[in-house]
Write an enzyme that holds these catalytic residues in place. Structure first.
Site, short mmCIF file in Angstrom:
data_model
loop_
_atom_site.label_atom_id
_atom_site.label_comp_id
_atom_site.label_asym_id
_atom_site.label_seq_id
_atom_site.Cartn_x
_atom_site.Cartn_y
_atom_site.Cartn_z
N GLU A 1 7.62 23.43 -2.09
CA GLU A 1 7.92 23.29 -0.66
C GLU A 1 7.60 21.89 -0.15
O GLU A 1 6.45 21.60 0.23
CB GLU A 1 7.11 24.30 0.16
N GLU B 1 10.84 32.52 -2.88
CA GLU B 1 9.66 33.01 -2.16
C GLU B 1 10.08 33.52 -0.79
O GLU B 1 10.75 32.82 -0.03
CB GLU B 1 8.63 31.88 -2.01
#
Length: 403
Positions: A194, A281
């Site tokens: 991320e 995710e």
């Protein structure tokens, strides 16, 4: 490995002296799992995989059915050219949730949760790979080997928010992992979990192009690339994709209580631009991993993923005291988790919902009616209320028989 070896020896002695067939079968299974763990640990210490090159996935397993996954337009397709959607779970950060990173848990997720993909998020900062590269690589190796033996797909995830600052470490890590696992169709590489506020054009994209080149020297397996703003700005990435698009997908992350239709619009824009997405995710709760569990929005997201055939992994297999954890504190480190609702369950509300969603998908049931696994109170329809009232009135008003 030494402790496990002694355990295996004791199990074999018990096996020899146990007359009952059922006990021998149970012991044989425990020995095989222990042996697999020992081999993985030894292989990890040596820097390689314990799975032989000649290994074939179990008959009927996801990898046996689909083989090599590749990108075709905005879709993932299998070796037969058929669009495929993989569903599964993400483990918790390796440096904090490593107790669940073992063969027993992987086997349980395959058998009971019916996952077809497992994500292995190796922590990089905060006590992760940068401080203990060998131990973190060993942790990943055990899970990856277990997934290969189970015949499911597995994502090796460089779980980092600042990967562009650790490019040298990432290059060494992915070169080694691609060398060890590039021959297995099971293994995908997620190279930047991320990114946060970095520039897509000047920071994220150059880093990812460099890591893609490292991996491509070893294998053509699927590579999943993180996108800006906690892997949400897939639309920006689709406007300026990586130069090499061979088997490259882009990461989309969402948390149901925080991300709604606006993020789905970004995903539609990226798909419309012709890039493939992979939700490596997602959570049922808020973006911080805690807060309220929003199952209504989670269902909207899962319907969206089903509509566009997007693969996904739910966050997370861990027992941290937060809403998105699948397990309550102290849940067994060997799987076998009870799924019933109530005070005796070791699955959280999020965990029950994720498990039921995955099982429904694997069994071909309607995912739109999934619950969190809790028993629902009976709500009689008005028709039945009316019938019951009429029968009661008739019973009270009818003449009584004399004796």
């Amino acid at each position: 490995p030494c402790c496990a070896a002694w355990t295996i020896a004791l199990e074999l002695i018990c096996f020899w002296w146990t007359p009952r067939l059922s006990h021998r079968i149970a012991m044989a299974r425990r020995v095989s799992l222990l042996l697999a763990s020992v081999l993985s640990a030894v292989a990890a210490i040596g820097g390689g995989s314990s799975v032989p090159t000649s290994f074939k996935p179990p008959a009927g397993s996801p990898v046996a059915q689909h083989g090599q996954i590749r990108v075709q337009g905005s879709q993932l397709v299998d070796e037969h050219g058929v669009p495929v959607r993989l569903r599964g779970m993400s483990m918790f950060w390796s440096q904090w949730g490593g107790k669940y990173w073992n063969d027993d848990v992987v086997q349980w997720l395959v058998r009971d949760w019916k996952i077809s993909v497992l994500r292995a998020p190796m922590g990089v900062e905060d006590g992760g790979y940068l401080e203990g590269p060998e131990s973190e690589r060993q942790t990943v190796t055990v899970v990856v080997d277990a997934a290969i033996r189970a015949g499911i797909y597995v994502i090796i995830d460089w779980h980092d928010h600042h990967a562009e600052k650790h490019e040298g470490d990432a290059r060494k890590f992915f070169d080694k992992m691609a060398k060890n696992y590039g021959r297995f169709p099971n293994v995908f590489f997620e190279i930047f979990n991320e990114p946060v506020l970095q520039s897509w054009l000047h920071d994220i994209r150059p880093y990812e192009q460099d890591i893609v080149k490292v991996i491509r020297k070893r294998t053509n397996n699927l590579i999943i690339c993180g996108t800006r703003l906690w892997s949400q700005e897939v639309d920006v990435a689709s406007e300026h994709p990586l130069e090499s698009s061979l088997n490259v997908a882009y990461t989309l992350h969402f948390y149901a209580a925080s991300h709604r239709e606006g993020l789905r619009q970004k995903a539609r824009a990226a798909l419309g631009a012709g890039v493939a997405l992979f939700v490596t995710e997602w959570g049922t709760c808020s973006a911080d991993g805690d807060g309220d569990v929003d199952l209504h929005e989670a269902r909207l997201w899962l319907n969206f993923l089903a509509e566009h055939n997007i693969s996904d992994a739910n966050w997370a297999v861990g027992d941290k005291d937060e809403a998105c954890s699948a397990l309550v504190a102290g849940a067994s480190e060997e799987g076998g988790w009870a799924s019933q609702a109530g005070r005796h369950s070791v699955l959280t509300r999020s965990g029950r919902f994720a498990r039921e969603s995955l099982r429904a998908f694997a069994e071909g049931r309607d995912e739109k009616v999934i619950t969190d696994g809790a028993s629902q109170p009976c709500r009689p329809s008005l028709l039945w209320v009316f019938i019951a009232a009429a029968m009661l009135a008739w019973t009270v008003g009818r003449p009584r028989l004399s004796h």
